[in-house]
Design an enzyme around this catalytic site. Structure first.
Site, short mmCIF file in Angstrom:
data_model
loop_
_atom_site.label_atom_id
_atom_site.label_comp_id
_atom_site.label_asym_id
_atom_site.label_seq_id
_atom_site.Cartn_x
_atom_site.Cartn_y
_atom_site.Cartn_z
N LYS A 1 0.88 -1.18 0.00
CA LYS A 1 0.00 0.00 0.00
C LYS A 1 0.91 1.22 0.00
CE LYS A 1 -4.44 1.16 0.36
NZ LYS A 1 -5.62 0.39 -0.09
P1 NAD Z 1 -13.12 8.08 -2.53
O1 NAD Z 1 -12.09 9.09 -2.26
O2 NAD Z 1 -13.61 7.89 -3.94
O3 NAD Z 1 -14.43 8.38 -1.63
C1 NAD Z 1 -14.42 8.51 -0.25
C2 NAD Z 1 -15.76 9.10 0.17
O4 NAD Z 1 -15.85 9.12 1.59
C3 NAD Z 1 -15.99 10.54 -0.29
O5 NAD Z 1 -17.32 10.65 -0.73
C4 NAD Z 1 -15.82 11.36 0.99
O6 NAD Z 1 -16.56 12.55 0.97
C5 NAD Z 1 -16.36 10.38 2.01
N1 NAD Z 1 -15.96 10.62 3.39
C6 NAD Z 1 -14.74 10.98 3.88
N2 NAD Z 1 -14.82 11.09 5.22
C7 NAD Z 1 -16.09 10.79 5.57
C8 NAD Z 1 -16.79 10.73 6.81
N3 NAD Z 1 -16.18 11.00 7.97
N4 NAD Z 1 -18.12 10.38 6.79
C9 NAD Z 1 -18.74 10.11 5.64
N5 NAD Z 1 -18.12 10.15 4.44
C10 NAD Z 1 -16.82 10.49 4.41
O7 NAD Z 1 -12.57 6.72 -1.92
P2 NAD Z 1 -12.95 5.22 -2.32
O8 NAD Z 1 -12.01 4.78 -3.36
O9 NAD Z 1 -14.40 5.13 -2.52
O10 NAD Z 1 -12.51 4.48 -0.97
C11 NAD Z 1 -13.36 4.40 0.16
C12 NAD Z 1 -12.86 3.29 1.08
O11 NAD Z 1 -12.85 2.05 0.35
C13 NAD Z 1 -11.43 3.45 1.60
O12 NAD Z 1 -11.35 2.86 2.88
C14 NAD Z 1 -10.61 2.63 0.62
O13 NAD Z 1 -9.39 2.17 1.19
C15 NAD Z 1 -11.57 1.47 0.40
N6 NAD Z 1 -11.32 0.72 -0.83
C16 NAD Z 1 -11.32 1.34 -2.05
C17 NAD Z 1 -11.09 0.58 -3.19
C18 NAD Z 1 -11.15 1.18 -4.56
O14 NAD Z 1 -11.04 0.42 -5.54
N7 NAD Z 1 -11.33 2.48 -4.71
C19 NAD Z 1 -10.82 -0.80 -3.08
C20 NAD Z 1 -10.86 -1.39 -1.81
C21 NAD Z 1 -11.11 -0.62 -0.69
#
Ligand code: NAD
Length: 422
Positions: free
Chosen positions: A111
């Site tokens: 990561k």
């Molecule tokens: P992203 O940046 O696209 O979206 C994150 C969202 O969370 C945004 O809408 C933001 O406004 C919101 N947010 C931030 N703080 C918040 C809070 N306190 N309360 C409510 N909403 C809040 O990110 P993503 O890619 O969707 O990733 C989200 C999670 O999923 C992370 O933990 C990431 O590690 C995990 N993840 C992502 C992927 C991927 O392919 N993108 C894969 C596996 C896991």
């Protein structure tokens, strides 16, 4: 890293280590094997300058942590957030090792991240930061070594800059160096939606397992980015009632189900916030977590359901879209309350599964259509769910216990089969 024998903390690294040591206890691992797997194999920490638009220089800190590569080249996202620190990235890298093992992907875990608020930079500053960071970690990555992908705060455009930077430094195009790229340069159909789609598929399986009807079930989704927005869209399309969604500012709630999820997605994309005019009550963002719903999908960030608020959860099922949203202090409280948690290392593997498909397609320069991708994803993630459910049936405990037993066991087996060099 220190040994933690009990999983009781709220911080990601405490939780990651605690969960690992519990699995190590169940698998009766000796001290040597424990120490190998509790530590990162390699930790790259970089400090680098970026020219800002006003001519000044700003210095940024970034990391790429290689947790384990016993089962194959390492895979894991790159996160841009002001909260990024080395311990958070260590935890996320370790989770990637287990995630790839649960899904039977031939990968180890890594990561990375940069401590930065990407929204506070201009596009030019973001590109210069990205290309410089990509060059700093360049010697340690590549299609046979470590293949980064998007995570919070990064996206396909950033992956394109990184792939281009890596290719320029090599002197030839290396599309398989990053995944989550635009389709025009070797990205995969279905990659953008993959994590949210995987969350949806695992929820379908979990509902089947629990005898809960997804059609008509009420769902709350925390976080409305890549993972949350796609998951919400798929739940609504499957006839579930998405009653609440939130972002970093607020939550919207309609007990009868939010209308027109696609319009909320469109508005969030265009205006960067949930649409103020959309029908529904406005709630403080954390209120979403304790709404009376059937299914809760935390899909924002880690440490959201903690020892402090777990007792107030009313959902019948929690499916972790984000990494580490339920802390290890919260999990025993939820277990006591009879609320199953489908863990991140199973529920959000859709992203890494389709990243794996993207890497395979780039290596063979032969591309599959979206239906083929989605069908393969559904088969792999549902089969991982069934394997985890079978271990839980056999051993008892939580879904997380079962997923860890399976994942850590597979990495231990691979380590024993390879032997210790020299
Ligand atoms: P992203 O940046 O696209 O979206 C994150 C969202 O969370 C945004 O809408 C933001 O406004 C919101 N947010 C931030 N703080 C918040 C809070 N306190 N309360 C409510 N909403 C809040 O990110 P993503 O890619 O969707 O990733 C989200 C999670 O999923 C992370 O933990 C990431 O590690 C995990 N993840 C992502 C992927 C991927 O392919 N993108 C894969 C596996 C896991």
């Amino acid at each position: 890293m220190t040994n933690v024998s009990l999983a009781t903390g709220e911080q990601p690294l405490e939780c990651a280590l605690g969960m690992f040591h519990q699995a190590a206890d169940r698998l009766h691992l000796d001290d040597g094997m424990r120490e190998v797997l509790a530590n990162s194999k390699r930790e790259i920490s970089v400090t680098f300058p970026v020219k800002m638009d006003d001519g000044s220089l700003r210095v940024f800190h970034g990391y790429r942590i290689h947790h384990n590569e016993t089962r194959g080249p390492m895979k894991g996202g790159l996160r841009y957030s002001p909260e990024v620190d080395i311990d958070e990235v260590r935890a996320l890298a370790m989770w990637m090792t287990w995630k790839c093992a649960v899904a039977r992907l031939p990968y180890g875990g890594a990561k990375g991240g940069v401590t930065v608020d990407p929204k506070a930079l201009s596009e030019g500053e973001l590109e210069r930061l990205t290309r410089r960071f990509g060059s700093e970690i360049g010697p340690f990555i590549g299609p046979e070594r470590d293949i980064p992908a998007p995570d919070m705060g990064t996206n396909a455009k950033i992956m394109a800059w990184l792939m281009d930077t890596y290719s320029m430094n090599q002197g030839y195009s290396v599309p398989a160096s990053f995944t989550g790229k635009p389709i025009s340069i070797g990205g995969s159909a279905g990659r953008f939606e993959a994590t949210g789609r995987g969350v949806f598929f695992t929820t379908q399986e979990a509902c089947r397992h629990m005898g809960l009807n997804l059609e008509g079930a009420t769902v709350a989704v925390q976080g409305f980015g890549n993972v949350g927005s796609v998951a919400a869209q798929l739940f609504a399309a499957a006839g579930a009632k998405v009653v609440s969604v939130s972002d970093s500012s607020e939550a919207i709630y309609d007990a009868n189900g939010l209308k027109h999820i696609n319009e909320i997605i469109e508005a969030k994309r265009e205006q960067g916030c949930l649409p103020p005019e959309h029908p529904g009550d406005r709630l403080a963002r954390e209120e979403l977590l304790t709404l009376p719903v059937d299914i809760l999908i935390p899909a924002a960030l880690e440490s959201q359901i903690t020892g402090a608020n777990a007792g107030d959860i009313k959902a019948k099922l929690i499916v972790e879209g984000a990494n580490g949203p339920v802390t290890c202090a919260a999990e025993p409280i939820l277990e006591e309350m009879g609320v199953p948690v489908i863990p991140d290392i199973l529920a959000n593997t859709g992203g890494v599964i389709v990243s794996y498909f993207e890497w395979v397609q780039d290596l063979q320069s032969f591309f599959w259509d979206e239906k083929e991708i989605n069908d393969k994803l559904e088969r792999m993630i549902k089969s991982a769910f069934k394997e985890v459910a079978a271990v839980r049936e056999r051993d008892g405990g939580t879904f997380r216990d079962a997923a860890y037993t399976l994942a850590v066991g597979r990495v231990v087996q691979a380590t024993q089969d390879r032997g210790i060099f020299p």
